[in-house]
Design a protein around this motif. Structure first.
Motif, PDB file in Angstrom:
ATOM      1  N   MET A 197       0.830  -1.208   0.000  1.00 39.48           N
ATOM      2  CA  MET A 197       0.000   0.000   0.000  1.00 39.48           C
ATOM      3  C   MET A 197       0.861   1.254   0.000  1.00 39.48           C
ATOM      4  O   MET A 197       0.586   2.222  -0.716  1.00 39.48           O
ATOM      5  N   ALA A 198       1.924   1.224   0.799  1.00 41.79           N
ATOM      6  CA  ALA A 198       2.807   2.380   0.893  1.00 41.79           C
ATOM      7  C   ALA A 198       3.463   2.679  -0.454  1.00 41.79           C
ATOM      8  O   ALA A 198       3.629   3.849  -0.832  1.00 41.79           O
ATOM      9  N   GLY A 199       3.840   1.618  -1.188  1.00 44.21           N
ATOM     10  CA  GLY A 199       4.409   1.827  -2.512  1.00 44.21           C
ATOM     11  C   GLY A 199       3.422   2.507  -3.442  1.00 44.21           C
ATOM     12  O   GLY A 199       3.770   3.422  -4.198  1.00 44.21           O
TER      13      GLY A 199
ATOM     14  N   TYR B  87      -2.094   4.616  -7.860  1.00 43.21           N
ATOM     15  CA  TYR B  87      -1.824   3.761  -6.693  1.00 43.21           C
ATOM     16  C   TYR B  87      -1.551   2.330  -7.128  1.00 43.21           C
ATOM     17  O   TYR B  87      -0.623   1.687  -6.649  1.00 43.21           O
ATOM     18  N   LEU B  88      -2.344   1.819  -8.072  1.00 42.84           N
ATOM     19  CA  LEU B  88      -2.194   0.445  -8.543  1.00 42.84           C
ATOM     20  C   LEU B  88      -0.823   0.222  -9.171  1.00 42.84           C
ATOM     21  O   LEU B  88      -0.181  -0.810  -8.953  1.00 42.84           O
TER      22      LEU B  88
ATOM     23  N   THR C 220       1.870  -2.360  -7.538  1.00 43.53           N
ATOM     24  CA  THR C 220       2.269  -3.506  -8.356  1.00 43.53           C
ATOM     25  C   THR C 220       3.768  -3.515  -8.601  1.00 43.53           C
ATOM     26  O   THR C 220       4.417  -4.563  -8.549  1.00 43.53           O
ATOM     27  N   ALA C 221       4.328  -2.338  -8.839  1.00 47.03           N
ATOM     28  CA  ALA C 221       5.760  -2.245  -9.164  1.00 47.03           C
ATOM     29  C   ALA C 221       6.640  -2.717  -8.020  1.00 47.03           C
ATOM     30  O   ALA C 221       7.560  -3.519  -8.215  1.00 47.03           O
ATOM     31  N   ILE C 222       6.359  -2.238  -6.809  1.00 44.09           N
ATOM     32  CA  ILE C 222       7.233  -2.617  -5.695  1.00 44.09           C
ATOM     33  C   ILE C 222       7.123  -4.111  -5.400  1.00 44.09           C
ATOM     34  O   ILE C 222       8.110  -4.768  -5.064  1.00 44.09           O
TER      35      ILE C 222
ATOM     36  N   ILE D 192      -4.977  -8.423  -1.882  1.00 42.28           N
ATOM     37  CA  ILE D 192      -5.525  -7.782  -0.682  1.00 42.28           C
ATOM     38  C   ILE D 192      -5.314  -6.271  -0.727  1.00 42.28           C
ATOM     39  O   ILE D 192      -6.128  -5.499  -0.209  1.00 42.28           O
ATOM     40  N   SER D 193      -4.238  -5.832  -1.381  1.00 43.12           N
ATOM     41  CA  SER D 193      -3.900  -4.407  -1.408  1.00 43.12           C
ATOM     42  C   SER D 193      -4.654  -3.632  -2.484  1.00 43.12           C
ATOM     43  O   SER D 193      -4.555  -2.397  -2.522  1.00 43.12           O
ATOM     44  N   LEU D 194      -5.382  -4.317  -3.351  1.00 43.71           N
ATOM     45  CA  LEU D 194      -6.078  -3.619  -4.446  1.00 43.71           C
ATOM     46  C   LEU D 194      -6.984  -2.494  -3.940  1.00 43.71           C
ATOM     47  O   LEU D 194      -6.897  -1.364  -4.417  1.00 43.71           O
ATOM     48  N   PRO D 195      -7.851  -2.767  -2.965  1.00 45.62           N
ATOM     49  CA  PRO D 195      -8.565  -1.642  -2.360  1.00 45.62           C
ATOM     50  C   PRO D 195      -7.710  -1.075  -1.230  1.00 45.62           C
ATOM     51  O   PRO D 195      -7.089  -1.822  -0.474  1.00 45.62           O
ATOM     52  N   LYS D 196      -7.648   0.240  -1.083  1.00 48.45           N
ATOM     53  CA  LYS D 196      -6.888   0.837   0.018  1.00 48.45           C
ATOM     54  C   LYS D 196      -7.737   0.695   1.284  1.00 48.45           C
ATOM     55  O   LYS D 196      -8.706   1.419   1.498  1.00 48.45           O
ATOM     56  N   LEU D 197      -7.367  -0.264   2.131  1.00 46.48           N
ATOM     57  CA  LEU D 197      -8.216  -0.664   3.246  1.00 46.48           C
ATOM     58  C   LEU D 197      -8.297   0.381   4.355  1.00 46.48           C
ATOM     59  O   LEU D 197      -9.348   0.601   4.942  1.00 46.48           O
TER      60      LEU D 197
END
Length: 476
Positions: free
Chosen positions: A143-145, A157-158, A162-164, A377-382
């Protein structure tokens, strides 16, 4: 007024440069990996310089570069001081690392210790806690990435998330712990230089006097040393940081990987080097009020203030520093969690007769699966990074006393250790939801300590340390 942003082309070029460099290095270092010990524990012979660098770089996470500034903006002076207390985890783990290496010369994971010391019930509880924490930390890093890239550039954000993940999964997969430690060494140098430069520019641009005047007029609570919630956060973070390190296989795997006699010195030195970093990153966040920086999310205040201070080139510099901090933690967590799943789930539960090559292949598959699960799990910013990370405090703080007593006291039994971790976690979660995230670790640790003390008082047998010399890998 918003901070300077990197154009999408430059951001993509930075990502590609990172990816190619780290993947190539991971491949080069991975050529030396011939056995499972080489891949998972870097041959068990890591020297002092690399050991210190990897310990410090791994602990400079999204917490230090993103969450510490966020919590400073929420809790003021206590926020930055409270986060710096996480250094106690490294400092206090130093003697434990030396003891662990002596007790378990052939150990692989923290789960090996719990199983040998306490038995199946405590081991099962511990594995659940460890995997919940590891997944929470992995998600927070990914998420931080994504947040970093979206705040400092035109990319989404995606894309950043994804990159990191792709970069870290790639070089960890090819080089194992050897590649993780080598990249951590470089990343630690980049991080230290970056933090020092940003701090100096901040002090020269926004003087202490100006900062104090602005905060006193506009947000005086940030300077209030009697802010009740902030004081609770201070003490909560002490136990949270200790619990994070004491239980996590990230740190146990390094205790097994470091050469004999290295663990105590390297962890202690890393703790001292890490101590001022959250104070510096937190201080930078306080300049947001003076500079007029309004972040889209509280956990982006640090990088955006730094980018504002340093201008166009500075935004690229900040991006590289924070991305290095995230990568240095994510690669370590991927490797350590893969080891835990390979040794404690795949081998102990599913394939007890596996040879080293089968385990090596399983470890690599698990790294890929961990990356995929984290991405989904990180797709939506929880939630904000601070809220997500502190949720795990209820889990990890419950393990502190069972581990300490398990390493130094022969009286505590598996029944009481399992009960301490279970009741500590449940009570900590109750505190998290009923009171606030800033009490979860305190409540969890206190309840766990109480249960352990009862267990010690009722002890009738003494554990034989010799049972740890050959760490068990198969459940009986």
């Amino acid at each position: 007024m918003q901070a300077v942003q990197i154009d999408s082309t430059s951001a993509l070029l930075i990502l590609c440069a990172f990816g190619v460099a780290w993947l190539a290095w991971g491949w080069y270092l991975g050529r030396k990996n011939k056995t499972l010990d080489d891949f998972a524990l870097a041959g068990r012979n890591v020297g002092f310089a690399l050991a210190t660098a990897t310990a410090m770089a791994t602990w400079i996470t999204s917490n230090t570069t993103l969450v510490a500034p966020q919590l400073t903006l929420q809790f003021g002076v206590w926020g930055m001081l409270g986060y710096s207390m996480a250094a106690l985890g490294l400092l206090l783990f130093a003697p434990l690392a030396e003891r662990i290496r002596k007790l378990m010369p052939h150990g692989f994971t923290s789960g090996d210790f719990i199983l040998a010391r306490y038995g199946r019930a405590a081991w099962a509880v511990f594995i659940i806690i460890s995997l919940c924490y590891a997944l929470g930390w992995l998600v927070s890093l990914s998420m931080a990435g994504g947040l970093l890239l979206s705040a400092l550039s035109d990319l989404s954000y995606l894309t950043g998330m994804t990159a990191i993940l792709l970069i870290c999964v790639g070089y960890t997969l090819m080089g194992g712990l050897r590649a993780v430690i080598a990249t951590d060494f470089v990343q630690s140098i980049v991080i230290i230089i970056g933090v020092v430069v940003i701090a100096v520019v901040c002090i020269n641009t926004v003087s202490f006097e100006t900062l104090h005047t602005e905060l006193s007029a506009r947000q005086p609570e940030l300077l209030n040393l009697l802010f009740p919630a902030a004081i609770m956060f201070f003490f909560n973070n002490v136990f949270f940081g200790i619990g994070e390190i004491f239980h996590s296989n990230v740190w146990w795997s390094r205790a097994f990987a470091f050469a004999p006699g290295i663990g105590r010195r390297s962890y202690f030195t890393a703790g001292l080097l890490w101590l001022p970093i959250p104070i510096v990153t937190g201080f930078v966040a306080l300049a947001a009020v003076t500079l007029g920086v309004v972040p889209p999310s509280p956990d982006m205040v640090g990088p955006m203030v730094a980018a504002k201070l340093l201008g166009d080139i500075g935004a690229v510099f900040v991006f590289i520093v924070v991305f290095s901090a995230l990568a240095s933690s994510m690669d370590s967590l991927l490797a350590a969690t893969s080891d835990l799943l390979t040794q404690d789930v795949f081998r102990k539960l599913l394939r007890p007769d596996s040879d080293d090559m089968s385990l090596l292949k399983a470890s690599k598959v698990i790294i890929v699966l961990l990356g995929l699960a984290t991405w989904l799990i990180s797709l939506p910013k929880l939630a904000t990074l601070g809220a997500l990370l502190n949720f795990t405090g209820a889990f990890v703080a419950s393990t502190i006393w069972p581990i300490v007593y398990g390493i130094f006291d022969r009286r505590l039994t598996g029944k009481w250790a399992a009960l301490a971790m279970t009741l500590g976690t449940v009570s900590g979660l109750c505190g998290y939801f009923l009171v606030g995230f800033y009490v979860a670790a305190i409540v969890s640790c206190s309840v766990s300590l109480l249960v352990c003390r009862v267990g010690l008082a009722r002890a009738t047998t003494l554990f034989d340390w010799q049972q740890l010399q050959e760490a068990p890998r198969v459940l009986k």
